[in-house]
Write a protein that holds these residues in place. Structure first.
Motif, PDB file in Angstrom:
ATOM      1  N   LEU A 193       0.823  -1.212   0.000  1.00  0.00           N
ATOM      2  CA  LEU A 193       0.000   0.000   0.000  1.00  0.00           C
ATOM      3  C   LEU A 193       0.859   1.266   0.000  1.00  0.00           C
ATOM      4  CD1 LEU A 193      -2.679  -1.105   2.617  1.00  0.00           C
ATOM      5  CD2 LEU A 193      -3.041  -0.822   0.158  1.00  0.00           C
ATOM      6  N   GLY A 194       2.165   1.100   0.101  1.00  0.00           N
ATOM      7  CA  GLY A 194       3.060   2.251   0.134  1.00  0.00           C
ATOM      8  C   GLY A 194       2.969   3.028   1.423  1.00  0.00           C
ATOM      9  N   THR A 195       2.728   2.316   2.524  1.00  0.00           N
ATOM     10  CA  THR A 195       2.546   2.991   3.813  1.00  0.00           C
ATOM     11  C   THR A 195       3.158   2.120   4.904  1.00  0.00           C
ATOM     12  OG1 THR A 195       0.892   3.997   5.267  1.00  0.00           O
ATOM     13  CG2 THR A 195       0.250   1.968   4.156  1.00  0.00           C
ATOM     14  N   ASP A 196       2.772   2.343   6.152  1.00  0.00           N
ATOM     15  CA  ASP A 196       3.161   1.450   7.228  1.00  0.00           C
ATOM     16  C   ASP A 196       1.949   1.194   8.107  1.00  0.00           C
ATOM     17  OD1 ASP A 196       3.022   3.390   9.443  1.00  0.00           O
ATOM     18  OD2 ASP A 196       4.800   4.286   8.541  1.00  0.00           O
ATOM     19  N   THR A 197       2.139   0.358   9.126  1.00  0.00           N
ATOM     20  CA  THR A 197       0.994  -0.103   9.914  1.00  0.00           C
ATOM     21  C   THR A 197       0.413   0.955  10.844  1.00  0.00           C
ATOM     22  OG1 THR A 197       2.484  -1.025  11.599  1.00  0.00           O
ATOM     23  CG2 THR A 197       1.750  -2.499   9.830  1.00  0.00           C
ATOM     24  N   THR A 198       0.996   2.139  10.878  1.00  0.00           N
ATOM     25  CA  THR A 198       0.431   3.210  11.702  1.00  0.00           C
ATOM     26  C   THR A 198      -0.465   4.145  10.897  1.00  0.00           C
ATOM     27  OG1 THR A 198       2.231   4.807  11.335  1.00  0.00           O
ATOM     28  CG2 THR A 198       2.541   3.186  13.096  1.00  0.00           C
ATOM     29  N   GLN A 199      -0.507   3.983   9.583  1.00  0.00           N
ATOM     30  CA  GLN A 199      -1.144   4.976   8.728  1.00  0.00           C
ATOM     31  C   GLN A 199      -2.568   4.591   8.329  1.00  0.00           C
ATOM     32  OE1 GLN A 199       0.325   7.962   8.138  1.00  0.00           O
ATOM     33  NE2 GLN A 199       1.827   7.146   9.588  1.00  0.00           N
ATOM     34  N   PRO A 200      -3.394   5.602   8.010  1.00  0.00           N
ATOM     35  CA  PRO A 200      -4.807   5.349   7.689  1.00  0.00           C
ATOM     36  C   PRO A 200      -5.025   4.376   6.541  1.00  0.00           C
ATOM     37  CG  PRO A 200      -4.451   7.686   8.082  1.00  0.00           C
ATOM     38  CD  PRO A 200      -3.094   7.051   8.074  1.00  0.00           C
ATOM     39  N   ASP A 201      -4.196   4.412   5.501  1.00  0.00           N
ATOM     40  CA  ASP A 201      -4.414   3.523   4.360  1.00  0.00           C
ATOM     41  C   ASP A 201      -4.340   2.051   4.766  1.00  0.00           C
ATOM     42  OD1 ASP A 201      -4.803   5.622   2.651  1.00  0.00           O
ATOM     43  OD2 ASP A 201      -2.805   5.542   1.744  1.00  0.00           O
ATOM     44  N   PHE A 202      -3.445   1.739   5.685  1.00  0.00           N
ATOM     45  CA  PHE A 202      -3.341   0.358   6.166  1.00  0.00           C
ATOM     46  C   PHE A 202      -4.615  -0.041   6.889  1.00  0.00           C
ATOM     47  CE2 PHE A 202      -2.345  -2.616   9.611  1.00  0.00           C
ATOM     48  CZ  PHE A 202      -1.760  -3.652   8.906  1.00  0.00           C
ATOM     49  N   TRP A 203      -5.089   0.835   7.771  1.00  0.00           N
ATOM     50  CA  TRP A 203      -6.282   0.501   8.552  1.00  0.00           C
ATOM     51  C   TRP A 203      -7.556   0.550   7.716  1.00  0.00           C
ATOM     52  CZ3 TRP A 203      -6.038  -1.874  13.042  1.00  0.00           C
ATOM     53  CH2 TRP A 203      -4.795  -1.898  13.678  1.00  0.00           C
ATOM     54  N   LYS A 204      -7.538   1.305   6.629  1.00  0.00           N
ATOM     55  CA  LYS A 204      -8.675   1.281   5.708  1.00  0.00           C
ATOM     56  C   LYS A 204      -8.797  -0.089   5.057  1.00  0.00           C
ATOM     57  CE  LYS A 204      -8.775   6.227   4.544  1.00  0.00           C
ATOM     58  NZ  LYS A 204      -8.477   7.228   3.490  1.00  0.00           N
ATOM     59  N   ALA A 205      -7.660  -0.697   4.742  1.00  0.00           N
ATOM     60  CA  ALA A 205      -7.670  -2.036   4.160  1.00  0.00           C
ATOM     61  C   ALA A 205      -8.237  -3.044   5.160  1.00  0.00           C
ATOM     62  CB  ALA A 205      -6.260  -2.437   3.736  1.00  0.00           C
ATOM     63  N   LEU A 206      -7.891  -2.879   6.430  1.00  0.00           N
ATOM     64  CA  LEU A 206      -8.442  -3.766   7.454  1.00  0.00           C
ATOM     65  C   LEU A 206      -9.931  -3.507   7.664  1.00  0.00           C
ATOM     66  CD1 LEU A 206      -5.481  -4.485   7.884  1.00  0.00           C
ATOM     67  CD2 LEU A 206      -5.883  -4.367  10.353  1.00  0.00           C
ATOM     68  N   SER A 207     -10.333  -2.244   7.575  1.00  0.00           N
ATOM     69  CA  SER A 207     -11.745  -1.910   7.704  1.00  0.00           C
ATOM     70  C   SER A 207     -12.561  -2.559   6.588  1.00  0.00           C
ATOM     71  CB  SER A 207     -11.927  -0.389   7.676  1.00  0.00           C
ATOM     72  OG  SER A 207     -13.306  -0.040   7.716  1.00  0.00           O
ATOM     73  N   LYS A 208     -12.016  -2.535   5.379  1.00  0.00           N
ATOM     74  CA  LYS A 208     -12.691  -3.163   4.241  1.00  0.00           C
ATOM     75  C   LYS A 208     -12.850  -4.662   4.481  1.00  0.00           C
ATOM     76  CE  LYS A 208     -12.216  -3.813  -0.782  1.00  0.00           C
ATOM     77  NZ  LYS A 208     -11.988  -5.275  -0.796  1.00  0.00           N
ATOM     78  N   ALA A 209     -11.783  -5.291   4.994  1.00  0.00           N
ATOM     79  CA  ALA A 209     -11.851  -6.715   5.293  1.00  0.00           C
ATOM     80  C   ALA A 209     -12.865  -6.998   6.393  1.00  0.00           C
ATOM     81  CB  ALA A 209     -10.465  -7.226   5.697  1.00  0.00           C
ATOM     82  N   SER A 210     -12.931  -6.121   7.395  1.00  0.00           N
ATOM     83  CA  SER A 210     -13.917  -6.273   8.467  1.00  0.00           C
ATOM     84  C   SER A 210     -15.330  -6.254   7.910  1.00  0.00           C
ATOM     85  CB  SER A 210     -13.755  -5.161   9.509  1.00  0.00           C
ATOM     86  OG  SER A 210     -12.628  -5.359  10.330  1.00  0.00           O
ATOM     87  N   GLN A 211     -15.581  -5.337   6.986  1.00  0.00           N
ATOM     88  CA  GLN A 211     -16.898  -5.245   6.377  1.00  0.00           C
ATOM     89  C   GLN A 211     -17.226  -6.503   5.582  1.00  0.00           C
ATOM     90  OE1 GLN A 211     -16.346  -1.587   4.193  1.00  0.00           O
ATOM     91  NE2 GLN A 211     -17.230  -0.345   5.815  1.00  0.00           N
ATOM     92  N   GLU A 212     -16.243  -7.016   4.844  1.00  0.00           N
ATOM     93  CA  GLU A 212     -16.462  -8.216   4.042  1.00  0.00           C
ATOM     94  C   GLU A 212     -16.780  -9.428   4.912  1.00  0.00           C
ATOM     95  OE1 GLU A 212     -12.817  -8.565   1.942  1.00  0.00           O
ATOM     96  OE2 GLU A 212     -13.304  -7.041   0.438  1.00  0.00           O
ATOM     97  N   LEU A 213     -16.205  -9.461   6.102  1.00  0.00           N
ATOM     98  CA  LEU A 213     -16.349 -10.630   6.975  1.00  0.00           C
ATOM     99  C   LEU A 213     -17.613 -10.580   7.831  1.00  0.00           C
ATOM    100  CD1 LEU A 213     -12.632 -11.036   8.073  1.00  0.00           C
ATOM    101  CD2 LEU A 213     -13.938 -12.583   6.613  1.00  0.00           C
ATOM    102  N   HIS A 214     -18.321  -9.432   7.857  1.00  0.00           N
ATOM    103  CA  HIS A 214     -19.589  -9.320   8.612  1.00  0.00           C
ATOM    104  C   HIS A 214     -19.411  -9.835  10.044  1.00  0.00           C
ATOM    105  CE1 HIS A 214     -21.550  -8.286   4.857  1.00  0.00           C
ATOM    106  NE2 HIS A 214     -21.061  -9.396   4.307  1.00  0.00           N
TER     107      HIS A 214
END
Length: 217
Positions: free
Chosen positions: A157-178
């Protein structure tokens, strides 16, 4: 986003503030479930077994009864923190899968070898992970695999684990997993990919086995 001082083994739980989207499940809908992630149950029995693993490891590491009681007092939220970790493990793995990321056994072995050198040996690393992160020795390799997935995902993602883009990817996965949590353990904040009121950080940035330094804040 809050950013914390880093060490060789750094906890990074900085998450962009956002209005929570909460989900919860009742025991009537999912009897015996502590959580349901992607249609798969994490049963109360599985959660209790995982907590017991940590407690047994803590007892073995701290034979003195008085000191052990202090450990129990300092980890009084272990059950909820463990469930938080179990759910987030699946969220991160889903995000990594979505990104086409894989981690080989050799990569895990190399990371473990490097961390053992830093920690003064295998026992030192096991003790560090147990004390700091509540990870039982038997789960260490599984956790290191997830750490590598997190690092690779952030890099892609061109970032690190402290940055919003990383957590947005996790948020998307959270939504997919219901994700549904049994209300007795709280609720899941989809945007933050975190159990509500969970206090234990999970995602950690570690130095690579080659001895590279963690990214600076």
């Amino acid at each position: 986003m809050h950013r914390r001082r880093r060490t060789a083994l750094v906890l990074t739980a900085a998450i962009a503030a956002a209005a929570p989207l909460l989900t919860a499940c009742g025991s009537a809908a999912h009897p015996g479930a502590a959580a349901v992630v992607g249609g798969q149950r994490i049963t109360v029995a599985q959660l209790e077994s995982r907590v017991d693993e940590v407690r047994r490891a803590q007892r073995a590491a701290v034979p003195d009864q008085t000191q052990y009681q202090q450990v129990l007092a300092s980890t009084s939220t272990l059950t909820r923190d463990t469930l938080h970790n179990m759910v987030l493990d699946r969220v991160l793995h889903r995000a990594a899968q979505d990104a086409g990321i894989t981690v080989s056994r050799k990569e895990v072995e190399q990371l473990r070898s490097g961390l053992e050198q830093q920690a003064g040996g295998a026992k030192g690393l096991q003790t560090a992970w147990l004390q700091k992160y509540g990870i039982a020795p038997a789960r260490l390799d599984d956790n290191l695999r997830l750490q590598l997935e997190a690092q690779k995902l952030a890099k892609q993602l061109g970032t690190d684990t402290t940055q919003p883009d990383f957590w947005k990817a996790l948020s998307k996965a959270s939504q997919e997993l219901h994700i549904d949590l049994n209300p007795r353990y709280g609720a899941w904040d989809v945007q933050k990919s975190s159990r509500v009121d969970a206090k234990t950080p999970w995602v950690r940035e570690v130095t690579t086995a080659s001895g590279g330094q963690p990214a600076t804040a």
